[in-house]
Design an enzyme around this catalytic site. Structure first.
Site, PDB file in Angstrom:
ATOM      1  N   THR A  55       1.302  -1.110  -0.331  1.00 25.28           N
ATOM      2  CA  THR A  55       0.168  -0.347   0.035  1.00 25.28           C
ATOM      3  C   THR A  55       1.263   1.035  -0.020  1.00 25.28           C
ATOM      4  O   THR A  55       0.622   2.686  -0.318  1.00 25.28           O
ATOM      5  CB  THR A  55      -0.691   0.054   1.688  1.00 25.28           C
ATOM      6  OG1 THR A  55      -1.808  -0.755   0.692  1.00 25.28           O
ATOM      7  CG2 THR A  55      -1.694   1.164   1.644  1.00 25.28           C
ATOM      8  N   SER A 102       1.488  -7.790  -0.974  1.00 24.83           N
ATOM      9  CA  SER A 102       2.376  -8.965   0.250  1.00 24.83           C
ATOM     10  C   SER A 102       1.891  -9.634   0.463  1.00 24.83           C
ATOM     11  O   SER A 102       2.363 -10.788   1.125  1.00 24.83           O
ATOM     12  CB  SER A 102       2.474  -8.092   1.537  1.00 24.83           C
ATOM     13  OG  SER A 102       1.854  -7.843   2.604  1.00 24.83           O
ATOM     14  N   ASP A 136       0.396  -6.525   4.820  1.00 25.65           N
ATOM     15  CA  ASP A 136      -0.704  -7.232   5.396  1.00 25.65           C
ATOM     16  C   ASP A 136       0.740  -8.680   6.169  1.00 25.65           C
ATOM     17  O   ASP A 136      -0.011  -9.351   6.370  1.00 25.65           O
ATOM     18  CB  ASP A 136      -0.972  -7.679   4.103  1.00 25.65           C
ATOM     19  CG  ASP A 136      -2.294  -6.909   3.983  1.00 25.65           C
ATOM     20  OD1 ASP A 136      -2.911  -6.350   4.854  1.00 25.65           O
ATOM     21  OD2 ASP A 136      -3.108  -7.518   3.186  1.00 25.65           O
TER      22      ASP A 136
HETATM   23  N1  ASP Z   1      -2.743  -5.087   0.028  1.00 23.53           N
HETATM   24  C1  ASP Z   1      -1.824  -4.482   1.163  1.00 23.53           C
HETATM   25  C2  ASP Z   1      -0.534  -5.767   1.185  1.00 23.53           C
HETATM   26  O1  ASP Z   1       0.158  -6.080   1.582  1.00 23.53           O
HETATM   27  C3  ASP Z   1      -2.085  -4.263   2.103  1.00 23.53           C
HETATM   28  C4  ASP Z   1      -0.994  -3.297   3.136  1.00 23.53           C
HETATM   29  O2  ASP Z   1       0.115  -2.609   2.298  1.00 23.53           O
HETATM   30  O3  ASP Z   1      -0.957  -2.137   3.508  1.00 23.53           O
HETATM   31  O4  ASP Z   1       0.623  -5.410   0.153  1.00 23.53           O
END
Ligand code: ASP
Length: 370
Positions: A55, A102, A136
């Site tokens: 993110t 992630s 994540d």
């Molecule tokens: N889906 C994202 C990830 O883990 C969530 C984040 O970065 O907050 O890459």
């Protein structure tokens, strides 16, 4: 998706221009190596930022979109240029390792990242590392690095909860704080650190506790190791478990990691997942058990049969905090217990211990130490 990303980038560019910051026009999801070098100042530490996506590199066409955005859309060059204040802290350069959400982090990327960090930190020209990462599975990567980085120099893993295009995006300040911590001498020899939301956590203890909130990273029982306030870094605690230079785990010659799966315990569960994991080639299974890591009678039959086939069963808990205690029945069953490691971190440690031994007694010793 492409359109969405493009619009998000236009928004980010406009925001940066309004704030007097210029960014490179090339803001595509570039996963190749990228390097940004500010002019080198001799009195500042040299900090390398290794970017993996998440993110913190997320983008959306809408400034109010804080959930449906695309992770890993912006490259490291863009992230560094968006925080020109970094230049006052350190000589910062960036490298793109991957650019992914992630949830897609794999064992092979973990190995690539760890080996790259060890190579960089062996150089006298690198004083510290920052890894940008999706929140994540950030704790898993941070704990893996905690166990395999062979240096006392600071390694700080950072993410964000809001994409770069959001109102009140938390990524820029989190990145600034991470570089600040990595530039701080007191951050040496504290194991791999995690900074988000002005807090500094130890990789061994920190965990994501909320799906969307910015104060999601907590250490439920052990607490933070420090915080960043008023542009200063404060340390209060030290992780007591073995890490980095004290760790026996060495990835330098490893091409892959042994497969370890996690099986969740719940009412009316069964042995099928154990049988399937064994069939699929798992060398270890982490049980996210009920309460103090308990396994139902139906699932226990599968776990015991897995042990007979040489698979190491480790009891952890789905509760979210607390130690899973080692009982005499564990010795009889040849089960390992995870101490206070949650299932996803227990998986990381079990993979690494399996590169050393298959003996559950020896593996238990590692779980008691790390
Ligand atoms: N889906 C994202 C990830 O883990 C969530 C984040 O970065 O907050 O890459």
């Amino acid at each position: 998706m492409e359109l969405k990303k493009g619009l998000g980038i236009i928004f980010l560019s406009a925001t940066l221009l309004l704030s007097g910051i210029s960014i490179s026009p090339d803001v595509s999801a570039d996963t190749s190596k990228t390097t940004v070098n500010h002019s080198v100042k001799k009195d500042l530490p040299n900090i390398k930022i290794l970017a993996t996506g998440g993110t913190i590199a997320g983008s959306s066409e809408s400034s109010t979109d804080t959930t449906g955005y695309e992770s890993g859309a912006l490259n490291i060059e863009t992230l560094i240029k968006a925080v020109p204040q970094l230049k006052k802290l350190a000589n910062v350069s960036g490298e793109q390792i991957v650019n992914i959400g992630s949830q897609n982090m794999s064992n092979s990327i973990l190995l690539k990242l760890a080996k790259r960090i060890n190579t960089l930190l062996a150089s006298k020209d690198v004083d510290g590392i920052v890894v940008t990462h999706g929140s994540d599975t950030l704790e898993e990567t941070a704990y893996f690095l905690d166990l395999v980085v062979k240096s006392e120099k600071p390694v700080v893993v950072v993410g964000s909860m809001r994409p770069a295009t959001a109102i009140s995006a938390d990524g820029p300040l989190n990145l600034y704080n991470a570089v600040k911590v990595a530039s701080t001498k007191e951050a040496r020899n504290k194991g791999v650190l995690v900074t988000l939301n002005d807090r500094i956590g130890a990789a061994r203890y920190i965990t994501k506790t909320h799906t969307t909130a910015t104060d999601t990273f907590k250490s439920p029982e052990q607490g933070y190791v420090g915080e960043i306030a008023g542009d200063k870094v404060f340390f209060y605690n030290e992780p007591t478990r073995k890490h980095t230079v004290q760790s026996v785990f060495d990835v330098s010659k490893l091409k892959k990691l042994p497969r370890v799966d996690i099986i969740y315990g719940y009412q009316n569960d069964n042995r099928y997942f154990y049988d399937t994991a064994v069939q699929a080639g798992a060398k270890g299974i982490i049980v996210a058990g009920a309460g103090n890591g308990l396994i139902s009678d139906a699932a226990l039959a599968g776990a015991r049969d897995a042990v007979k086939k040489g698979v190491v069963i480790t009891r952890s808990s789905r509760v979210g905090s607390g130690v899973v205690t080692h009982e005499t029945s564990d010795d009889k069953d040849k089960f390992v217990t995870s101490d206070s490691l949650n299932p996803q971190k227990a998986r990381i440690l079990l993979m690494l211990t399996l590169t050393k031994t298959k003996d559950p007694k020896k593996i238990q010793e590692y779980f008691n130490e790390y």
